[in-house]
Design a protein around this motif. Structure first.
Motif, short mmCIF file in Angstrom:
data_model
loop_
_atom_site.label_atom_id
_atom_site.label_comp_id
_atom_site.label_asym_id
_atom_site.label_seq_id
_atom_site.Cartn_x
_atom_site.Cartn_y
_atom_site.Cartn_z
N ARG A 157 -10.95 9.50 3.20
CA ARG A 157 -12.11 10.31 2.82
C ARG A 157 -13.06 9.42 2.00
O ARG A 157 -13.12 9.53 0.77
N GLU A 194 -0.44 12.92 -2.63
CA GLU A 194 -1.77 12.80 -3.19
C GLU A 194 -1.62 12.27 -4.62
O GLU A 194 -0.79 12.76 -5.39
N THR A 238 -5.21 10.33 5.17
CA THR A 238 -6.52 10.74 5.65
C THR A 238 -7.59 10.06 4.80
O THR A 238 -7.67 10.30 3.59
N GLY A 261 -11.60 4.47 1.25
CA GLY A 261 -11.61 4.85 2.65
C GLY A 261 -10.96 3.85 3.58
O GLY A 261 -10.87 4.09 4.78
N THR A 308 -16.13 7.66 0.09
CA THR A 308 -17.24 8.22 -0.69
C THR A 308 -18.54 8.01 0.05
O THR A 308 -18.61 7.29 1.05
N ASN A 344 -9.19 7.11 -2.13
CA ASN A 344 -10.27 8.05 -1.84
C ASN A 344 -10.99 8.38 -3.13
O ASN A 344 -10.58 9.26 -3.88
#
Length: 235
Positions: A48, A231, A46, A162, A50, A191
């Motif tokens: 994300r 993660e 996913t 991203g 900045t 991310n």
């Protein structure tokens, strides 16, 4: 009165047989759609990004070198297809009990290893989980599964926050005490200060000494997937 009773009895019997036939047909569909439900989606990253723009130098770290570790929010598990009276039912098992470390030198991932607590992998069924842990994976002997990178992974340019990248990893997967060389296509994204890696490793259970159960009315396909979403943060 006796003739009427026989007619009523015959009608009831016909109804029971019809219901039985319907149940035989609809049973697998009910099991798939209502009991098991929709399987978890295959893991993917996913992005994300900045709030800084892609043109801003802060969106691209100067150096990713150093030690990284698996952080909270990670998961791993498996995906298999059960066959119930000819109907395919996809089952996914998941656990968040995942640990691991990575080493980066410039734009090269030089080392990586991950471990999964197999005994904590769970599905929607306690009976299935008991069989998976005791009979299939034999967690009393082999409580963890692992993946170790065996070839460095290099990219040409530093990743932009991203921006999802596709990379190929070669390593050794250990399941149930058996180690096999595997190649896996990965999605990776940076991310901000952290990152995420996700992928699926196709496996044949027999290659790892695992016998897919077959109870006659329900069986498990001989092939499946080891799945993970990790993660990452600096150690």
């Amino acid at each position: 009165m006796q003739k009427r009773t026989k007619i009523i009895t015959a009608s009831i019997l016909a109804g029971v047989l019809a219901l039985g036939a319907t149940a035989a047909i609809a049973g697998p569909l009910i099991y798939r759609d209502l009991v098991v439900g929709e399987a978890d989606a295959a893991p993917s990253v996913t992005a994300r990004p900045t709030e800084t723009s892609a043109a801003d130098d802060s969106a691209t770290p100067a150096d990713l070198s150093g030690e990284w570790t698996v952080a909270d929010g990670s998961f791993a598990g498996y995906r298999v297809d059960e066959v119930l009276n000819g109907t395919d039912v996809t089952v996914t098992g998941r656990t968040e009990q995942v640990t691991g470390e990575l080493a980066v030198d410039g734009l090269t991932l030089t080392a990586a290893s991950f471990r999964v607590d197999v005994a904590s992998i769970a599905t929607d069924s306690g009976n299935r989980d008991d069989y998976f842990r005791s009979n299939a994976m034999r967690v009393d002997q082999y409580p963890t599964a692992s993946f170790v990178l065996t070839e460095p992974i290099s990219v040409d340019t530093a990743p932009t926050a991203g921006e999802v990248q596709q990379v190929t990893a070669t390593g050794e997967l250990e399941l149930a005490g058996v180690t096999r060389a595997v190649t896996v296509e990965l999605e990776a994204v940076l991310n901000g200060a952290g990152g995420q890696v996700a992928g699926s490793i196709p496996i044949t259970f027999a290659d790892f000494g695992v016998e897919a159960p077959d109870l006659g009315f329900v069986s498990v396909e001989p092939d499946g997937f080891v799945e993970f979403s990790l993660e990452l943060e600096r150690a």
